[in-house]
Write a protein that holds these residues in place. Structure first.
Motif, PDB file in Angstrom:
ATOM      1  N   ILE A   1       1.085  -1.234  -0.064  1.00 53.37           N
ATOM      2  CA  ILE A   1       0.090  -0.110   0.082  1.00 53.37           C
ATOM      3  C   ILE A   1       0.839   1.299  -0.001  1.00 53.37           C
ATOM      4  O   ILE A   1       0.947   2.068  -0.785  1.00 53.37           O
ATOM      5  CB  ILE A   1      -0.768  -0.143   1.084  1.00 53.37           C
ATOM      6  N   PHE A   2       1.999   1.018   0.704  1.00 49.11           N
ATOM      7  CA  PHE A   2       2.941   2.438   0.914  1.00 49.11           C
ATOM      8  C   PHE A   2       3.627   2.563  -0.451  1.00 49.11           C
ATOM      9  O   PHE A   2       3.659   3.742  -0.753  1.00 49.11           O
ATOM     10  CB  PHE A   2       3.728   2.287   1.946  1.00 49.11           C
ATOM     11  N   ALA A   3       4.209   1.330  -0.946  1.00 46.90           N
ATOM     12  CA  ALA A   3       5.192   1.671  -2.010  1.00 46.90           C
ATOM     13  C   ALA A   3       4.137   1.995  -3.193  1.00 46.90           C
ATOM     14  O   ALA A   3       4.761   2.656  -4.082  1.00 46.90           O
ATOM     15  CB  ALA A   3       5.612   0.230  -2.407  1.00 46.90           C
ATOM     16  N   SER A   4       3.033   1.601  -3.392  1.00 49.23           N
ATOM     17  CA  SER A   4       2.016   1.992  -4.540  1.00 49.23           C
ATOM     18  C   SER A   4       1.707   3.288  -4.532  1.00 49.23           C
ATOM     19  O   SER A   4       1.648   4.217  -5.517  1.00 49.23           O
ATOM     20  CB  SER A   4       0.560   1.500  -4.407  1.00 49.23           C
ATOM     21  N   ASN A   5       1.652   4.180  -3.306  1.00 47.50           N
ATOM     22  CA  ASN A   5       1.547   5.446  -3.082  1.00 47.50           C
ATOM     23  C   ASN A   5       2.568   6.349  -3.274  1.00 47.50           C
ATOM     24  O   ASN A   5       2.336   7.473  -3.951  1.00 47.50           O
ATOM     25  CB  ASN A   5       1.026   5.930  -1.619  1.00 47.50           C
ATOM     26  N   ILE A   6       3.797   5.915  -3.152  1.00 49.23           N
ATOM     27  CA  ILE A   6       5.276   6.718  -3.228  1.00 49.23           C
ATOM     28  C   ILE A   6       5.771   6.387  -4.599  1.00 49.23           C
ATOM     29  O   ILE A   6       6.147   5.294  -4.717  1.00 49.23           O
ATOM     30  CB  ILE A   6       6.134   6.527  -2.192  1.00 49.23           C
ATOM     31  N   GLY A   7       5.520   7.330  -5.649  1.00 45.88           N
ATOM     32  CA  GLY A   7       6.273   7.048  -6.763  1.00 45.88           C
ATOM     33  C   GLY A   7       7.237   8.107  -6.894  1.00 45.88           C
ATOM     34  O   GLY A   7       7.405   9.018  -5.871  1.00 45.88           O
ATOM     35  N   SER A   8       8.093   8.118  -7.788  1.00 40.73           N
ATOM     36  CA  SER A   8       9.583   9.057  -7.656  1.00 40.73           C
ATOM     37  C   SER A   8       8.749  10.435  -8.090  1.00 40.73           C
ATOM     38  O   SER A   8       9.496  11.265  -7.488  1.00 40.73           O
ATOM     39  CB  SER A   8      10.203   8.597  -9.072  1.00 40.73           C
ATOM     40  N   GLU A   9       7.620  10.613  -8.796  1.00 39.48           N
ATOM     41  CA  GLU A   9       7.343  12.130  -8.923  1.00 39.48           C
ATOM     42  C   GLU A   9       6.763  12.578  -7.484  1.00 39.48           C
ATOM     43  O   GLU A   9       6.824  13.718  -7.387  1.00 39.48           O
ATOM     44  CB  GLU A   9       6.154  12.250 -10.079  1.00 39.48           C
TER      45      GLU A   9
END
Length: 539
Positions: free
Chosen positions: A53-61
Motif C-alpha cells: 500500500i505504501f509503495a504504491s502510493n509513493i512514486g518518484s514524482e
C-alpha cells in the motif's frame, strides 16, 4: 550534481539483482487462475499488504514533488501526506464490506451494492483516468528522474524502466507486484531516512534549519481567504480526495484485497497507515533542508523539483548515493507496476469477463497479461506527448483528482452508510460527476476568454479546493434526491453491504477480526497525525 561512481553502481546493481530474484521466485510459484494472478491468491500477510500500500502510493514524482513543496513554500500540501488516518478508515470502515462481498474490483462492488450501470461507468472511467493521468505522469516524471540520476538520456531511462517493470508485472501478476513492492518500500524508507538524518546534520540540526528559513515558513495553515490554500477548503477537499484515493480506488484497495482474511487485511492497512506517517519526514523535510543550504549559499538548484536529487548527490557519500538512487528507482517501478496491474484487473474482470462470462480461468489470466502489455505500449506512446507538455499543465494534472473524487466518494460513502441509496442514485451521480468535472476543467482552461461577471467565469475561476468541497456536498444531495425517485433496494440486495443491514452473524465475525493492539496502534497513529498538524503551525 555529482555523478554516480563505482560504489553507487554496485549498490544499484545489487538492488536490481535482488528485485529480479524475487520476481523470478514469485513467477515460478504462481498458478494460472484469476484469483492468483489478480489478487495473489488472497493469501498475503499483513506486512506485505501494508508495505505494498505504501509503495504504491509513493512514486518518484511524489518524492521529487513533495521535496519540491518543502523547498518552495507550499507547506499546506503537507496535509495530503498525513492521510494516515484515512488509510485506517479503509481497514476499519470499508474493507469489511469489500471482503464480505468477495469482489475483485471496486466497480464490481458497485454492481453488488447498486447495479451493472454503475459498474460500467466506474470501470471505463477508471481505466481512462489511469491511462491519461497516472501512467503518463509516472512515466514522464520517472524518465526525468532516471536520466538525472543515472546520467543517461530521457528516452533510454523511461523506456528501460517501463519495459523492465512491465516484464515482471505481466509474468508474475499481483503476487510479483506486492512482493517486489515490499522490497522497494523498505529500500525507499532506509535510503530517504539516511538522507534526512545526514541532511539535518549538515545544516546543524532542526533548530538551526528553522532559524534560517524562519518559523513562519513551517506553517501548513493559511487564512480562510488565502487565494491558494484556504484552510477550511483544504481540510474538506483533501479529506474527500483522500477517501476516494485510499478507500475506493482500485490502485490502492486491490492491495488490501490480497490479504488472507479481514484480520490480516486490516492489520495491513494499519501498518500502511504507520508507514504513511513517514513521507513528511523522509521527503518533505529534505526539501526544507535543501532550501536552507541554498539560502546559506552551500547548494545550488534552479527548480524546487531539483531539491531532492541535488541534496542527495551532494550530501550522501559514495555507495549511499547509489542506495538512495535505487530507492527512487524503486518508487518509480512500484507505482508503475501497481497501475499496470490495476488497469489489467479492471479490463479483464469488469469488461472482458462481463462481456464473456463463460471464459475459462486460464484465458482470463492470458487476457490480463495481454491487457498489461497493451497498457505498457500505450504508456510508451504517451512519453513524447508528456515530454512536450508544459510544467504548468503537469502540475494541473495533479489537481484533476479534486474534480473526479467528489462523485465517487459520495457514491461509496452513501452506499455503505445509507441503505436507501439505490442504483438510479449511484448511476446518475457518477454520470453527473463526470460531466461537471469535465466542464470545470474546460472552464478553467478557457476562463481568460469568459465574461468576468458571468457564472461560467465564477465556476472556472473558483479556487479548486473550494470548488471540490462544494461539489462534494452537491453530489451527496444529488444522490439522495435521485434515489428518492426510484424504489428503495430490497433487503436481500443490500444485506451485509450497508451498516444498517449487517447480520448478527457477521457482527460476531467482525468482533473477532481485531485485537486490543490493533485499536491501540490505530489510536496512536491518530494522535501522531494531530501532533503533526499542531507542530507545523509556524510558531
Amino acid at each position: 550534481m555529482q555523478t554516480l561512481d563505482t560504489f553507487d553502481w554496485i549498490a544499484i546493481s545489487v538492488y536490481f539483482a535482488i528485485l529480479l530474484g524475487i520476481a523470478f521466485w514469485v513467477i515460478r510459484k504462481k498458478e494460472d487462475n484469476t484469483e492468483d494472478y489478480f489478487l495473489a491468491g488472497r493469501n498475503v500477510g499483513w506486512f506485505v499488504v501494508g508495505a505494498s500500500i505504501f509503495a504504491s502510493n509513493i512514486g518518484s514524482e511524489h518524492v521529487v514533488g513533495l521535496a519540491g513543496a518543502g523547498a518552495s513554500n507550499k507547506l499546506p500540501m503537507l496535509i495530503y501526506e498525513i492521510h494516515a488516518w484515512i488509510v485506517l478508515i479503509l481497514g476499519w470502515v470499508f474493507l469489511p464490506f469489500y471482503a464480505r462481498s468477495g469482489v475483485f474490483t471496486m466497480p464490481e462492488f458497485l454492481e453488488k451494492r447498486f447495479d451493472a450501470r454503475s459498474r460500467w461507468v466506474l470501470s471505463i472511467f477508471s481505466i481512462a483516468a489511469y491511462v491519461l493521468t497516472k501512467i503518463s505522469v509516472t512515466i514522464y516524471a520517472g524518465g526525468v528522474v532516471v536520466s538525472a540520476l543515472l546520467g543517461i538520456d530521457f528516452w533510454t531511462g523511461a523506456i528501460a524502466t517501463v519495459i523492465l517493470t512491465g516484464i515482471y508485472t505481466v509474468l508474475g501478476g499481483m503476487r510479483a507486484v506486492v512482493y517486489t513492492e515490499t522490497l522497494q518500500a523498505v529500500l525507499l524508507v532506509i535510503g530517504a531516512g539516511i538522507l534526512t538524518y545526514l541532511g539535518l546534520e549538515k545544516v546543524g540540526g532542526w533548530s538551526s534549519m528553522v532559524e534560517t528559513v524562519k518559523p513562519e515558513y513551517l506553517n501548513m495553515w493559511r487564512p480562510s481567504d488565502d487565494p491558494d490554500f484556504p484552510w477550511p477548503s483544504l481540510v474538506v477537499s483533501s479529506t474527500i480526495v483522500g477517501i476516494w484515493y485510499w478507500c475506493t480506488d482500485q490502485y490502492i484497495v486491490q492491495r488490501a484485497l490480497t490479504a488472507k482474511n479481514i484480520k490480516e487485511g486490516r492489520r495491513g492497512t494499519i501498518f500502511g497507515a504507520v508507514m504513511k506517517l513517514m513521507p513528511v519526514f523522509l521527503f518533505l523535510i529534505p526539501g526544507v533542508i535543501a532550501l536552507t543550504l541554498k539560502m546559506r549559499g552551500e547548494l545550488q538548484w534552479d527548480s524546487p523539483d531539483e531539491a531532492f536529487p541535488v541534496l542527495m548527490s551532494n550530501v550522501l557519500p559514495s555507495g549511499l548515493r547509489g542506495l538512495v538512487a535505487a530507492g527512487l528507482l524503486a518508487a518509480l517501478m512500484s507505482s508503475l507496476a501497481s497501475v499496470f496491474n490495476s488497469v489489467s484487473t479492471l479490463f479483464t474482470v469488469d469488461i472482458y469477463k462481463k462481456l464473456r462470462p463463460t471464459t475459462a480461468e486460464k484465458k482470463l489470466v492470458r487476457t490480463g497479461q495481454i491487457a498489461t502489455v497493451a497498457v505498457v505500449i500505450i504508456g510508451i506512446i504517451w512519453i513524447p506527448i508528456m515530454a512536450n507538455i508544459s510544467g504548468v499543465l503537469y502540475e494541473y494534472l495533479q489537481s484533476v483528482q479534486s474534480y473526479i473524487a467528489p462523485p465517487i466518494t459520495a457514491v461509496f460513502l452513501l452506499g455503505i452508510f445509507h441503505k436507501r441509496i439505490n442504483g438510479l442514485g449511484a448511476y446518475a451521480t457518477l454520470i453527473m460527476g463526470i460531466v461537471v468535472a469535465a466542464l470545470r476543467i474546460v472552464l478553467e482552461l478557457v476562463r481568460g476568454s469568459l465574461d468576468p461577471d458571468g457564472i461560467l467565469f465564477y465556476l472556472g475561476d473558483m479556487n479548486f479546493l473550494t470548488f471540490s468541497a462544494w461539489f462534494f456536498l452537491f453530489c451527496v444531495l444529488f444522490a439522495i434526491g435521485t434515489s428518492l425517485l426510484a424504489p428503495a433496494p430490497t433487503i436481500e440486495k443490500v444485506e451485509n453491504l450497508t451498516y444498517g443491514t449487517i447480520t448478527e452473524e457477521e457482527k460476531r465475525k467482525n468482533k473477532t477480526s481485531y485485537t486490543t493492539s490493533d485499536i491501540v496502534i490505530s489510536i496512536l497513529v491518530l494522535a501522531i497525525v494531530v501532533g503533526v498538524m499542531v507542530f507545523f503551525n509556524g510558531k
